[in-house]
Design a protein around this motif. Structure first.
Motif, mmCIF file in Angstrom:
data_model
loop_
_atom_site.group_PDB
_atom_site.id
_atom_site.type_symbol
_atom_site.label_atom_id
_atom_site.label_comp_id
_atom_site.label_asym_id
_atom_site.label_seq_id
_atom_site.Cartn_x
_atom_site.Cartn_y
_atom_site.Cartn_z
ATOM 1 N N VAL B 24 0.840 -1.208 0.000
ATOM 2 C CA VAL B 24 0.000 0.000 0.000
ATOM 3 C C VAL B 24 0.878 1.262 0.000
ATOM 4 N N PHE B 25 1.890 1.277 0.841
ATOM 5 C CA PHE B 25 2.752 2.462 0.903
ATOM 6 C C PHE B 25 3.573 2.637 -0.364
ATOM 7 N N LEU B 28 1.262 4.236 -2.744
ATOM 8 C CA LEU B 28 1.142 5.664 -2.431
ATOM 9 C C LEU B 28 2.347 6.443 -2.949
ATOM 10 N N ALA B 29 3.540 5.909 -2.688
ATOM 11 C CA ALA B 29 4.748 6.596 -3.135
ATOM 12 C C ALA B 29 4.758 6.747 -4.651
ATOM 13 N N PHE B 32 2.335 9.492 -5.709
ATOM 14 C CA PHE B 32 2.913 10.821 -5.527
ATOM 15 C C PHE B 32 3.988 11.097 -6.569
ATOM 16 N N TRP B 33 4.726 10.068 -6.919
ATOM 17 C CA TRP B 33 5.759 10.264 -7.926
ATOM 18 C C TRP B 33 5.126 10.660 -9.260
ATOM 19 N N LEU B 35 2.188 12.133 -9.679
ATOM 20 C CA LEU B 35 1.639 13.493 -9.585
ATOM 21 C C LEU B 35 2.744 14.547 -9.557
ATOM 22 N N GLN B 36 3.769 14.267 -8.759
ATOM 23 C CA GLN B 36 4.741 15.328 -8.478
ATOM 24 C C GLN B 36 5.887 15.391 -9.474
ATOM 25 N N VAL B 37 6.196 14.296 -10.080
ATOM 26 C CA VAL B 37 7.340 14.301 -10.989
ATOM 27 C C VAL B 37 6.877 14.163 -12.435
ATOM 28 N N HIS B 40 4.209 16.932 -13.177
ATOM 29 C CA HIS B 40 4.530 18.176 -12.468
ATOM 30 C C HIS B 40 4.244 19.431 -13.294
ATOM 31 N N PHE B 43 0.571 20.471 -13.421
ATOM 32 C CA PHE B 43 0.034 21.017 -12.173
ATOM 33 C C PHE B 43 0.704 22.333 -11.798
ATOM 34 N N GLU B 44 1.949 22.464 -12.163
ATOM 35 C CA GLU B 44 2.621 23.728 -11.871
ATOM 36 C C GLU B 44 1.944 24.868 -12.618
ATOM 37 N N MET B 46 -1.183 24.868 -13.591
ATOM 38 C CA MET B 46 -2.491 25.095 -12.976
ATOM 39 C C MET B 46 -2.348 25.916 -11.698
ATOM 40 N N ALA B 47 -1.300 25.643 -10.940
ATOM 41 C CA ALA B 47 -1.082 26.409 -9.708
ATOM 42 C C ALA B 47 -0.798 27.866 -10.044
ATOM 43 N N ASN B 50 -3.820 29.656 -10.893
ATOM 44 C CA ASN B 50 -4.574 29.923 -9.675
ATOM 45 C C ASN B 50 -4.183 31.238 -9.050
#
Lengths: 361, 639
Positions: B24-25, B28-29, B32-33, B35-37, B40, B43-44, B46-47, B50
């Motif tokens: 599970v973890f 999750l990791a 996040f990878w 989404l964030q990498v 990125h 989303f950057e 989109m931010a 904002n």
């Protein structure tokens, strides 16, 4: 009471990991709230200190003392929950708090450990794989506080009691077939719950999750913002107090439900890995405590405590990334909240307690 | 203690949990990878969308000065309140709150929003174009309380024109660029404010500045936190006009007292510089400055008096006897007659079997050209015009600027008309009758002129044959100091015989200073020379028969230059339905008096309170109108 040699058996690695997560939480709360002049992080530090005090208490007395008195603790909790329903403080549309002169106590947070204690004792006294009658009684013991908490309403916290029951029953040797049937029942119950039990805002949260864009400015807003917050963090993050999503309040209750999103935004994927690693370490270490316990009672207690903790951690982190419906579930040890912090640390006191006394009789 | 069997089973189950949670973890990791990498960049962006906003910083348009450096058109700061739907969470709520806070009827706000619904969501919909400070304060205070990140208060430089609609048509007005203008190329973009008429339009490229922009960080309720980048706007170029504020003011004042619609154009006869130009009735260009509302626009457009029309360059009027100088110039320059040539006027004359009347029933007797101009004798000009012929009359009228565009730097100029056999053939496919020449000789028939062409006509007679191009722009300040703008080349140039031309000038001098009809324009020592004209709106017979409420009184002209020798000013005044050209001369008098007083450095004459016009209509047959003091002598037409 506390024998000197027990000191050497305290699982210091676990304690350090717990404190590490607390520190991470305080740092993120500081980042998310001080911009507006708030001093919430200080409140959180007080809560940690009180929580460590509670931990000292729960670690000092033999855990069997607690389980022996678990029926009293359980009854006391249920009374507190009933009190809350009728006389509790109303905040944000829900009656969840007992006001204790400047400090608001949330009994539902303590219900998790309470239920773990009572179930550990109950299942610990049974022999062999639990049959239907045992499961029914255990289930009923779980459902009473669950229903009381759901009535507040605080569906999120109420649901965290379910894993406690399932985990203890699982470890007690419940047949996997029964587990399957229970799981099936839950799936079947979902549409009925949808129709009768859920409130409109809860329905909209779930339907929004399935398609966030259908209501991009309403219920789906938080979910989209959560994903933007996490995604825009990148590998190394925007830096301490430099997050735009959290600092400029595009993400609501950043210090509370979405503290992990703030971490992801400001500290990036690397920060996320550190936090995930710490949580996994705490969980695996606790599982080991369950394994090392000298009796079944101890294992059940440890696993019961771990179950609600793990459920909340996994759900909240998933939600923080915008990958689960938004629900008012906090992240234990990191989110802002005194009752949760104290209850969680007290519960981990029990875990340390069980491990520490594995050699005593 | 637990049985070994139980213990073993529990151990297995714990191990299972261990693996499960590790998986599970890991999931999750990995999430996040991703989404964030992996995602990125998306989303950057989109931010950034904002919390970053780009605000337009509107460039003020260039300030406009008169020839003495007096500010004519400037900018004031105004605030507009808009909705940016891109940031709207709930449009209904925004509209409700906004109309409540601003005290506007909700349906109206809704209608404005509805009208712009198809535009891109990032474009602000202006709800209140020129908000009061109270409105701005109300909105900014409540915007944050009610969390309305979509309500924007923008500072907009707004054009400010002189009061009382002074020279309104000359300045023109500004408005949002039309789709057609954007499609027409250049660098205009949707939402730009551009000149839509007058010099605002002609010199739009100079006057328009370059908008700047500001990138700011905003929080979730739209409060600006800090500025990331600011590109200041560049103000438009400053223009100095040839216009003389005092002359313009004198025109406007005199017209206001006279109470007639019409127009006046005053030039420097040597250069063609426009000293004053007015058209009445006028509109208030300030009403357009921050976006005209539809009701006002509709009123302006449907008004029977057509206030939007610039009569100075667009109004076409019969010239009346003012045309006689063109006939005189043709006859003299083409050597048909000399100034001393005399004609006997018995009050009428017969040409081609038809009798033509002089306005003076008893006739002028023997009369030469100077006196024929002074007395505006019709018979003299019938005779000389007939001798000269339509072709030569047309040629000289054109050389003097009649029937042509003046080339003034204002948009939408109309051409007048001096009839000719070619014109008649092209228009009606008919041949020219010699009898028509007789009518044209006294400015009747199809002759039509604009006030600006009349002013050019007088300037050309004044300067001896140079048909100057009237123009308004004198100097431009492009930011590095004032630079002269070269005057446009004359439209045409002939050298007229000065002795013979002097005869015309003498005649014009006598009109004002002798026994003529222009006495109202006389200024001692200034040798004002001019000519009145009273042009029928409808024929006498038609008028007698008319049963309508339309104003059928004659138009009154006065054209002039002064002084007679080395003229410094030339111009034309038209009073619509002004009954008689003498009334126009009274208007011109105030303008000339102001001009010369300023020249001498004397105090300017105060605005007249009563021009003592004679507005009794000798031919009026309808119900009694208010009458003046003394009825005019019996005038038939054209004097």
């Amino acid at each position: 009471m506390f024998e000197r040699r027990l000191y050497f058996h305290i699982d210091w690695a676990l304690v350090i990991a717990l404190l590490g997560l607390c520190a991470l939480g305080v740092t993120m709360i500081y980042s998310a709230t001080t911009g507006s002049g708030s001093r919430l992080f200080m409140t959180q530090i007080y809560a940690i200190v009180i929580g460590l005090g509670a931990l000292l208490v729960t670690v000092s007395l033999d855990y069997r003392t607690f389980t022996d008195k678990s029926h009293l603790i359980y009854i006391g909790l249920c009374l507190a929950l009933i009190y809350v329903i009728f006389l509790g403080d109303v905040q944000m549309g829900a009656r969840r708090w007992i006001s204790l002169g400047g400090f608001n106590l949330q009994p539902s947070e303590f219900a998790k450990a309470g239920v773990a204690l009572v179930l550990a004792k109950f299942f610990g006294e049974q022999r062999g794989a639990p049959g239907w009658p045992t499961l029914a009684i255990g289930g009923a013991l779980t459902l009473i506080p669950l229903a009381l908490i759901a009535k507040e309403p605080d569906l999120g916290t109420a649901v965290t009691l379910v894993p406690v029951f399932l985990a203890v029953a699982y470890l007690a040797g419940m047949h996997m077939r029964i587990l399957g049937i229970l799981a099936l029942c839950l799936v079947m119950a979902a549409p009925i719950a949808w129709k009768f039990a859920l409130k409109d805002y809860q329905k909209s949260r779930i339907s929004t999750f399935l398609d966030p864009t259908q209501d991009a400015k309403g219920a789906g807003y938080q979910q989209i913002q959560a994903r933007i917050t996490v995604g825009s963090g990148g590998l190394t993050g925007k830096g301490f107090m430099q997050g735009t999503q959290g600092q400029l309040r595009f993400l609501p209750v950043a210090h509370n439900d979405f503290i992990f999103s703030v971490l992801a935004e400001e500290q990036g994927f690397l920060g996320v890995l550190v936090a995930l690693g710490l949580y996994l370490f705490v969980i695996l270490r606790t599982l080991e405590a369950a394994r090392l316990s000298k009796d079944r009672l101890g294992s059940y207690l440890v696993l019961g405590v771990l179950a609600s903790f793990t459920f909340q951690v996994v759900y909240n982190i998933t939600m923080s990334a915008g990958l689960a419906p938004v629900k008012g579930l906090t992240l234990p040890l990191m989110s802002y909240g005194g009752s949760s912090m104290i209850a969680t640390l007290a519960a981990f006191g029990l875990v340390l307690n069980v491990r520490m006394r594995r050699f005593t009789n | 203690m637990a049985a070994p069997e139980d213990r073993r089973q529990a151990g297995v189950r714990l191990s299972l949990l261990q693996y499960l949670l590790t998986v599970v973890f890991t999931v999750l990791a990995v999430s996040f990878w991703i989404l964030q990498v992996v995602q990125h960049d998306k989303f950057e962006e989109m931010a950034a969308n904002n919390h970053q906003r780009t605000l337009a910083l509107r460039a003020p348009r260039g300030v406009v000065f008169d020839r003495d450096g007096r500010v004519l058109v400037e900018n004031r700061h105004s605030y507009s309140i808009s909705i940016v739907r891109e940031h709207t969470k709930n449009l209904d709520r925004t509209v409700q709150l906004m109309s409540a806070v601003l005290d506007l009827p909700e349906p109206r706000v809704r209608e404005i929003v509805e009208r712009h619904r198809r535009e891109p969501a990032y474009r602000p919909i202006v709800i209140v174009p020129d908000a009061t400070l109270a409105q701005v304060a109300a909105v900014t205070a409540r915007r944050l309380d009610f969390e309305l990140p979509d309500v924007v208060v923008e500072e907009v430089p707004t054009r400010q024109y002189p009061v009382d609609a002074m020279a309104a048509h000359l300045f023109g007005y500004v408005g949002e660029v039309s789709d057609a203008q954007v499609a027409g190329g250049s660098e205009l973009k949707s939402g730009d404010i551009v000149g839509q008429s007058g010099i605002e339009r002609v010199y739009n490229d100079l006057l328009m500045g370059d908008d700047g922009e500001k990138r700011v960080v905003v929080n979730s309720v739209g409060r600006e936190i800090r500025t990331l980048e600011e590109l200041p706007p560049t103000e438009g170029k400053r223009l100095e006009l040839t216009l003389d504020y005092d002359v313009q003011k004198a025109i406007e004042d005199a017209f206001t007292v006279a109470g007639f619609n019409g127009s006046a154009v005053v030039l420097d006869p040597a250069t063609g510089e426009v000293l004053g130009l007015s058209s009445r009735p006028a509109y208030d260009p300030n009403a357009f400055a921050s976006g005209i509302d539809r009701a006002t626009w509709a009123t302006l457009n449907t008004d029977n008096e057509r206030p939007l029309q610039d009569r100075a360059i667009q109004g076409r009027y019969p010239s009346g006897s003012v045309f006689k100088m063109a006939v005189a110039a043709a006859a003299l320059e083409e050597n048909i007659v000399d100034p001393d040539y005399k004609v006997f006027c018995p009050g009428h004359a017969t040409f081609f079997g038809r009798s033509f009347k002089c306005w003076k029933a008893g006739g002028h007797g023997w009369i030469d050209m100077r006196h024929a101009i002074e007395q505006s004798c019709n018979v003299y000009f019938y005779t000389v015009g007939n001798m000269t012929g339509i072709d030569k009359i047309h040629k000289w009228a054109t050389l003097l600027g009649l029937g042509e565009k003046s080339g003034i730097d204002l948009p939408g100029e109309n051409k007048g008309l001096v009839p000719s056999p070619e014109w008649k053939r092209a228009t009606f496919n008919e041949k020219w009758y010699s009898g028509e020449t007789i009518s044209v000789s006294i400015g009747q028939g199809a002759v039509a002129v604009t006030p600006v062409s009349m002013a050019v006509y007088m300037a050309t007679l004044a300067n001896g044959g140079t048909r100057v191009t009237p123009h308004l722009l004198k100097r431009v300040d492009d930011g590095q100091g004032w630079k002269d703008v070269p005057a446009p080349a004359p439209q045409s140039k002939v050298t007229m015989n000065s002795d013979r031309l002097q005869a015309i000038r003498d005649g014009l001098w006598m009109v004002v200073n002798g026994a003529g009809t222009g006495g109202r324009a006389r200024i001692a020592g200034r040798d004002v020379s001019g000519k009145t004209g009273t042009a029928q709106v409808i024929s006498n017979q038609g008028r007698a028969a008319a049963r309508s409420d339309r104003d059928l009184r004659d138009n009154g002209w006065f054209v002039f230059f002064a002084p007679r020798d080395n003229p410094q000013i030339a111009g034309a005044v038209l009073l619509e339905h002004g009954v008689h050209g003498a009334n126009a001369a009274a208007v011109a008098h105030h303008v000339l008096e102001t001009f010369f007083a300023k020249k001498d450095g004397r105090p300017l004459p105060p605005a007249p309170t009563d021009l003592k016009l004679n507005i009794v209509d000798p031919l009026y047959r309808g119900p009694a109108r208010p009458t003046g003091d003394d009825p005019r002598p019996d005038v038939v037409a054209n004097n």
